[in-house]
Design a protein around this motif. Structure first.
Motif, short mmCIF file in Angstrom:
data_model
loop_
_atom_site.label_atom_id
_atom_site.label_comp_id
_atom_site.label_asym_id
_atom_site.label_seq_id
_atom_site.Cartn_x
_atom_site.Cartn_y
_atom_site.Cartn_z
N UNK A 34 -8.40 8.05 -0.64
CA UNK A 34 -9.11 8.69 -1.74
C UNK A 34 -8.90 8.05 -3.10
N UNK A 35 -8.33 6.86 -3.11
CA UNK A 35 -8.07 6.15 -4.37
C UNK A 35 -9.30 5.32 -4.74
N UNK A 36 -9.66 5.33 -6.00
CA UNK A 36 -10.73 4.47 -6.50
C UNK A 36 -10.13 3.07 -6.61
N UNK A 37 -10.81 2.07 -6.04
CA UNK A 37 -10.31 0.70 -6.06
C UNK A 37 -11.24 -0.16 -6.91
N UNK A 38 -10.65 -0.84 -7.89
CA UNK A 38 -11.38 -1.80 -8.72
C UNK A 38 -10.78 -3.16 -8.39
N UNK A 39 -11.53 -3.93 -7.64
CA UNK A 39 -11.03 -5.21 -7.15
C UNK A 39 -11.53 -6.36 -8.01
N UNK A 40 -10.62 -7.15 -8.52
CA UNK A 40 -10.98 -8.27 -9.39
C UNK A 40 -11.11 -9.58 -8.63
N UNK A 41 -10.88 -9.56 -7.34
CA UNK A 41 -11.01 -10.78 -6.53
C UNK A 41 -12.45 -10.89 -6.02
N UNK A 42 -12.68 -11.82 -5.15
CA UNK A 42 -14.01 -11.98 -4.54
C UNK A 42 -14.05 -11.37 -3.13
N UNK A 43 -13.15 -10.45 -2.84
CA UNK A 43 -13.02 -9.92 -1.49
C UNK A 43 -14.23 -9.12 -1.01
N UNK A 44 -15.06 -8.66 -1.92
CA UNK A 44 -16.20 -7.83 -1.52
C UNK A 44 -17.50 -8.25 -2.19
N UNK A 45 -17.60 -9.50 -2.59
CA UNK A 45 -18.78 -9.98 -3.31
C UNK A 45 -19.90 -10.48 -2.41
N UNK A 46 -19.58 -10.87 -1.20
CA UNK A 46 -20.56 -11.47 -0.30
C UNK A 46 -20.70 -10.64 0.97
N UNK A 83 -5.89 -4.71 1.53
CA UNK A 83 -5.35 -3.53 0.85
C UNK A 83 -6.39 -2.48 0.50
N UNK A 84 -7.61 -2.89 0.24
CA UNK A 84 -8.62 -1.95 -0.25
C UNK A 84 -8.90 -0.83 0.74
N UNK A 85 -9.01 -1.14 2.02
CA UNK A 85 -9.34 -0.12 3.03
C UNK A 85 -8.40 1.06 3.04
N UNK A 124 0.82 -1.21 0.00
CA UNK A 124 0.00 0.00 0.00
C UNK A 124 0.85 1.26 0.00
N UNK A 125 1.90 1.31 0.79
CA UNK A 125 2.75 2.51 0.83
C UNK A 125 3.39 2.80 -0.52
N UNK A 126 3.89 1.76 -1.16
CA UNK A 126 4.52 1.93 -2.47
C UNK A 126 3.50 2.42 -3.49
N UNK A 127 2.32 1.85 -3.45
CA UNK A 127 1.27 2.25 -4.39
C UNK A 127 0.86 3.70 -4.14
N UNK A 128 0.63 4.07 -2.88
CA UNK A 128 0.21 5.44 -2.58
C UNK A 128 1.29 6.46 -2.90
N UNK A 129 2.54 6.07 -2.83
CA UNK A 129 3.63 6.99 -3.16
C UNK A 129 3.58 7.46 -4.61
N UNK A 130 2.96 6.66 -5.48
CA UNK A 130 2.85 7.05 -6.89
C UNK A 130 1.62 7.92 -7.15
N UNK A 131 0.85 8.22 -6.10
CA UNK A 131 -0.32 9.09 -6.16
C UNK A 131 -1.31 8.68 -7.26
N UNK A 132 -1.77 7.43 -7.23
CA UNK A 132 -2.70 6.99 -8.27
C UNK A 132 -4.11 7.54 -8.06
N UNK A 133 -4.84 7.71 -9.13
CA UNK A 133 -6.25 8.07 -9.04
C UNK A 133 -7.08 6.80 -8.83
N UNK A 134 -6.59 5.69 -9.39
CA UNK A 134 -7.30 4.42 -9.30
C UNK A 134 -6.30 3.28 -9.26
N UNK A 135 -6.70 2.18 -8.63
CA UNK A 135 -5.85 0.99 -8.53
C UNK A 135 -6.72 -0.23 -8.83
N UNK A 136 -6.21 -1.11 -9.69
CA UNK A 136 -6.84 -2.41 -9.91
C UNK A 136 -6.15 -3.41 -9.00
N UNK A 137 -6.92 -4.12 -8.20
CA UNK A 137 -6.37 -5.18 -7.37
C UNK A 137 -6.71 -6.52 -8.02
#
Length: 86
Positions: free
Chosen positions: A42-54, A34-36, A11-24
């Motif tokens: 303030x990053x938009x998260x597009x998660x391709x796993x099942x971490x938030x489906x249920x 990682x999503x939290x 997460x720290x490495x990703x946030x250091x690049x100041x992304x507008x959005x991240x695909x997990x």
């Protein structure tokens, strides 16, 4: 072709690049952790796993882990293209 660097799944490495959005595209447990922090930054998260489906209470039975951020499960929007066709 994209010339962006591939970043470590930290997460720290990703946030250091100041992304507008991240695909997990990580295992469910990793995305759930990682999503939290990404959303809180303030990053938009597009998660391709099942971490938030249920609902969070179903994760131990179906995925074998207790969801670390159950409050996010109710906020996540699950998009399945096959269900969204008109």
């Amino acid at each position: 072709v994209v010339d962006l660097p591939l970043l470590a799944a930290d997460v720290r490495t990703i946030l250091a690049s100041e992304p507008a959005a991240v695909f997990l595209a990580t295992p469910h447990e990793v995305s759930a952790e990682m999503a939290g922090p990404l959303l809180e930054a303030g990053v938009v998260v597009l998660d391709l796993s099942a971490a938030f489906r249920l609902p969070a209470g179903m994760y131990p039975r179906h995925y074998g882990f207790v969801h670390p951020r159950p409050e996010l499960c109710g906020r996540a929007v699950y998009g399945l293209a096959e269900r969204a066709r008109g």
